[in-house]
Design a protein around this motif. Structure first.
Motif, short mmCIF file in Angstrom:
data_model
loop_
_atom_site.label_atom_id
_atom_site.label_comp_id
_atom_site.label_asym_id
_atom_site.label_seq_id
_atom_site.Cartn_x
_atom_site.Cartn_y
_atom_site.Cartn_z
N MET A 1 0.86 -1.18 0.00
CA MET A 1 0.00 0.00 0.00
C MET A 1 0.89 1.24 0.00
N ASP A 2 0.45 2.25 -0.68
CA ASP A 2 1.20 3.49 -0.80
C ASP A 2 1.21 4.23 0.54
N THR A 3 2.33 4.83 0.91
CA THR A 3 2.46 5.53 2.19
C THR A 3 1.47 6.68 2.34
N PRO A 4 1.29 7.55 1.35
CA PRO A 4 0.31 8.63 1.51
C PRO A 4 -1.12 8.12 1.73
N VAL A 5 -1.46 7.03 1.08
CA VAL A 5 -2.80 6.46 1.25
C VAL A 5 -2.94 5.90 2.66
N LEU A 6 -1.91 5.22 3.13
CA LEU A 6 -1.92 4.66 4.48
C LEU A 6 -2.05 5.78 5.53
N VAL A 7 -1.29 6.86 5.36
CA VAL A 7 -1.36 7.99 6.29
C VAL A 7 -2.75 8.62 6.26
N ALA A 8 -3.32 8.76 5.08
CA ALA A 8 -4.67 9.33 4.96
C ALA A 8 -5.70 8.43 5.63
N ALA A 9 -5.58 7.13 5.48
CA ALA A 9 -6.52 6.19 6.10
C ALA A 9 -6.40 6.23 7.62
N ILE A 10 -5.18 6.26 8.12
CA ILE A 10 -4.98 6.32 9.58
C ILE A 10 -5.51 7.64 10.12
N THR A 11 -5.23 8.74 9.44
CA THR A 11 -5.71 10.05 9.87
C THR A 11 -7.23 10.10 9.88
N SER A 12 -7.85 9.56 8.85
CA SER A 12 -9.32 9.54 8.79
C SER A 12 -9.91 8.70 9.91
N ALA A 13 -9.33 7.52 10.13
CA ALA A 13 -9.83 6.65 11.20
C ALA A 13 -9.66 7.30 12.56
N ALA A 14 -8.52 7.94 12.78
CA ALA A 14 -8.27 8.61 14.05
C ALA A 14 -9.25 9.77 14.25
N SER A 15 -9.53 10.51 13.19
CA SER A 15 -10.48 11.64 13.28
C SER A 15 -11.87 11.14 13.64
N ILE A 16 -12.30 10.06 13.01
CA ILE A 16 -13.61 9.49 13.30
C ILE A 16 -13.67 8.98 14.73
N LEU A 17 -12.60 8.32 15.17
CA LEU A 17 -12.55 7.79 16.53
C LEU A 17 -12.60 8.93 17.56
N VAL A 18 -11.84 9.98 17.32
CA VAL A 18 -11.84 11.13 18.25
C VAL A 18 -13.22 11.78 18.29
N ALA A 19 -13.85 11.93 17.12
CA ALA A 19 -15.18 12.52 17.08
C ALA A 19 -16.19 11.66 17.83
N ALA A 20 -16.11 10.34 17.67
CA ALA A 20 -17.04 9.44 18.36
C ALA A 20 -16.84 9.48 19.87
N VAL A 21 -15.60 9.44 20.31
CA VAL A 21 -15.31 9.49 21.74
C VAL A 21 -15.78 10.82 22.33
N THR A 22 -15.50 11.91 21.63
CA THR A 22 -15.94 13.23 22.10
C THR A 22 -17.46 13.30 22.20
N PHE A 23 -18.16 12.76 21.21
CA PHE A 23 -19.61 12.75 21.21
C PHE A 23 -20.15 11.99 22.43
N PHE A 24 -19.63 10.79 22.67
CA PHE A 24 -20.12 9.98 23.78
C PHE A 24 -19.79 10.61 25.13
N LEU A 25 -18.62 11.20 25.27
CA LEU A 25 -18.27 11.87 26.52
C LEU A 25 -19.15 13.09 26.76
N THR A 26 -19.43 13.84 25.71
CA THR A 26 -20.30 15.01 25.83
C THR A 26 -21.71 14.59 26.22
N LYS A 27 -22.22 13.54 25.60
CA LYS A 27 -23.57 13.04 25.94
C LYS A 27 -23.62 12.59 27.39
N ARG A 28 -22.58 11.91 27.85
CA ARG A 28 -22.55 11.45 29.24
C ARG A 28 -22.56 12.65 30.20
N LYS A 29 -21.78 13.68 29.88
CA LYS A 29 -21.77 14.89 30.72
C LYS A 29 -23.15 15.55 30.74
#
Length: 141
Positions: free
Chosen positions: A1-29
């Motif tokens: 797999m190409d390095t730029p594609v791998l970096v983009a996939a990891i960055t996208s997954a991390a962004s989605i994960l951070v958004a999901a965690v933030t959403f759930f923590l905000t809802k709990r608060k």
């Protein structure tokens, strides 16, 4: 797999994960804040009803209101508050064979400390020096 594609996939997954965690923590608060607001409202009604039963302010209607508030407080109160409430009710009951002002005051203090603890209002001073008093019109201390 190409390095730029791998970096983009990891960055996208991390962004989605951070958004999901933030959403759930905000809802709990938000849920915690709403729950605390409900508790405070029940405790406010309870203390308002209790104030209506003091001294010459006491009426049969005020006694019924306090009984309803004491019963419904079980919806939100912690077990320590309920235990303190039951001790207070025993201390002030007409069926109490040995009523005393000191037992009343001690039970009231335990109840108020339990309520404050349940609302995360921690005392700055030693709880043993805390003395809660109810005030009413027309009664001399």
């Amino acid at each position: 797999m190409d390095t730029p594609v791998l970096v983009a996939a990891i960055t996208s997954a991390a962004s989605i994960l951070v958004a999901a965690v933030t959403f759930f923590l905000t809802k709990r608060k938000e849920r915690d804040a709403e729950w605390r607001k409900q508790k405070l409202e029940h405790y406010r009604e309870f203390l308002d009803a209790l104030s209506g039963t003091v001294g010459t302010d006491s009426t049969p209607e005020a006694q019924q209101r306090w009984a309803r508030a004491a019963n419904t407080i079980g919806l939100v109160a912690s077990q320590s508050v309920l235990l303190a409430l039951w001790q207070f009710q025993d201390a002030i009951a007409r069926s109490n064979p040995n009523p005393s002002k000191q037992a009343h005051d001690d039970a009231l203090n335990r109840l108020m400390l339990a309520i404050r603890l349940d609302l995360d209002v921690s005392p700055a001073d030693d709880p043993s020096t805390f003395s809660f008093r109810l005030w009413c019109s027309g009664v001399k201390d």
